[in-house]
Design an enzyme around this catalytic site. Structure first.
Site, mmCIF file in Angstrom:
data_model
loop_
_atom_site.group_PDB
_atom_site.id
_atom_site.type_symbol
_atom_site.label_atom_id
_atom_site.label_comp_id
_atom_site.label_asym_id
_atom_site.label_seq_id
_atom_site.Cartn_x
_atom_site.Cartn_y
_atom_site.Cartn_z
ATOM 1 N N CYS A 113 90.702 38.183 6.754
ATOM 2 C CA CYS A 113 91.526 37.689 7.867
ATOM 3 C C CYS A 113 91.553 38.670 9.031
ATOM 4 O O CYS A 113 91.841 38.282 10.163
ATOM 5 C CB CYS A 113 92.943 37.424 7.386
ATOM 6 S SG CYS A 113 92.958 36.336 5.962
ATOM 7 N N HIS A 259 96.988 35.948 13.242
ATOM 8 C CA HIS A 259 96.149 35.228 12.284
ATOM 9 C C HIS A 259 96.970 34.086 11.695
ATOM 10 O O HIS A 259 98.150 34.255 11.390
ATOM 11 C CB HIS A 259 95.684 36.186 11.187
ATOM 12 C CG HIS A 259 95.181 35.482 9.981
ATOM 13 N ND1 HIS A 259 94.143 34.580 10.054
ATOM 14 C CD2 HIS A 259 95.580 35.502 8.688
ATOM 15 C CE1 HIS A 259 93.926 34.080 8.847
ATOM 16 N NE2 HIS A 259 94.784 34.626 8.001
ATOM 17 N N ASN A 289 94.204 27.587 7.354
ATOM 18 C CA ASN A 289 93.827 28.995 7.510
ATOM 19 C C ASN A 289 92.300 29.075 7.553
ATOM 20 O O ASN A 289 91.649 28.761 6.553
ATOM 21 C CB ASN A 289 94.403 29.780 6.327
ATOM 22 C CG ASN A 289 94.059 31.256 6.364
ATOM 23 O OD1 ASN A 289 93.198 31.689 7.130
ATOM 24 N ND2 ASN A 289 94.729 32.031 5.522
#
Ligand code: UT7
Length: 332
Positions: A113, A259, A289
């Protein structure tokens, strides 16, 4: 003073839209559970055989057009992914071939990430040193072919989406616009809190066995609570570090781009920082995500929506597997 600036952004999401409702036909879950715990309503998955380099090529061509450049104007590719197309070589090499620009360096970044910000930090240093002038920085993920799409894997499978988003980076001599600083961290003590164990070169005599496949050890595993707790601690910390370094405060931030891991994480981080949600980018509802692609995908949409104006202070922040966490301040 030379600085690294954003010249153009691009994105690509595959066409197969997967709603929470569709997931309920594949595993024991509900739309309410997913929306309430994560904020996600839908995500996109590749419709068939399609690697990260293919997604990235579409995104790169859009970004180059928006920057008024051709692939041949690039002198370096940095590609962040946790879902490489093949074990080796890196996905950046496949992308370079697709773009038809042999010879320039093609670097894969493996920081999950935080991959986009880690890549930005490398690109920023290279551009400021004069080593490269125009760098294609990519975040690209194909998660869907690696998920345990069943009740056993529902905690992870409902979170992730496929996408690519890229930035074409260049140099500005004015010193006012561009990347002001980047801040990178990792704590490998928690490497197994979110990971894919196999295939792995440490297994002997083969990297994966039929038994491991039967046990699902090739699927991502996550201690969700542990990741959540660390994310809401580390993200505000690294954002404060970034602001302090530049003598700025949260009031100066025109847009925070975190993020997109979980809408609850984003809201808790914003609350701790005291920044209103109008100044926080969020698109997890539509994409889930997308790991390395999530920050540039938010930047892309923010720019299209006119939320990024020249001179704005934009702060990027991430937390994810590794653990890794990072931030960057950019004068747009
Ligand atoms: O990109 C960075 C990496 N990822 C993250 O940052 C994710 C961080 N963690 C999270 O976002 C959250 O921990 C999750 C969304 C993954 C889970 O939310 P939670 O509130 O922490 O739930 P939980 O893991 O404590 O699970 C609660 C219950 C469990 O059932 P029992 O044991 O209470 O009976 C789970 O089995 O919810 C169950 N559950 C589900 N139920 C319906 C887990 N996944 C699902 C699901 N649908 N998809």
């Amino acid at each position: 003073m030379k600085r690294c600036v954003f010249l153009g952004l691009g994105h690509y999401v595959p066409e197969r839209l997967v709603t929470n409702q569709e997931l309920t036909t594949l595993m024991d879950t509900t739309d309410e559970w997913i929306v309430e715990r994560t904020g996600i309503r839908q995500r996109y998955w590749v419709p068939g055989e399609m690697g990260g380099s293919e997604l990235a090529e579409h995104a790169a061509r859009e970004a180059l057009t928006r920057a008024g450049l051709e692939p041949g104007d690039l002198d370096c590719i940095i590609l962040a992914t946790l879902s490489p197309e093949h074990t080796f070589p890196g996905t950046a090499c496949f992308l370079q071939a697709r773009l038809g620009i042999p010879g320039i360096p093609a670097l894969d970044v493996r920081n999950q990430c935080s991959g986009f910000i880690y890549g930005l930090s490398v690109a920023d240093a290279w551009i400021r040193s004069g080593q490269y002038r125009r760098i294609l920085l990519v975040g690209a993920e194909v998660h869907s072919t690696g998920l345990d799409i069943s009740t056993r894997g529902r905690d992870v499978a409902c979170l992730f989406g496929d996408a690519a988003a890229v930035a074409v980076l260049g140099a500005s001599e004015s010193g006012e616009r561009g990347v002001l600083s980047t801040h990178l961290h990792a704590d490998g003590r928690f490497a197994k809190a979110l990971w894919i164990e196999a295939p792995g070169s440490r297994f002997h005599p083969l990297r994966i066995s039929h038994q491991m496949l039967d046990e699902g050890r090739h699927f991502p595993k996550m201690n969700g609570r542990q990741v959540f707790t660390a994310a809401v601690q580390r993200m505000p910390e690294v954002i404060h570090e970034c602001l302090r370094t530049n003598g700025l405060s949260i009031q100066d931030v025109a847009l925070l781009v975190p993020h997109q891991a979980n809408q609850r994480i984003t809201e808790m981080v914003a609350r701790q920082l005291g920044i209103p949600m109008e100044r926080v980018a969020s698109n997890i509802e539509r994409y889930g995500n997308t790991t390395a692609a999530s920050i540039p995908l938010c930047l892309y949409e923010a720019e299209r929506e006119g939320r990024l104006r020249p001179g704005d202070l934009v702060v990027l922040a991430s937390f994810g597997a590794g653990f890794t966490w990072a931030s960057a301040a950019v004068r747009w």
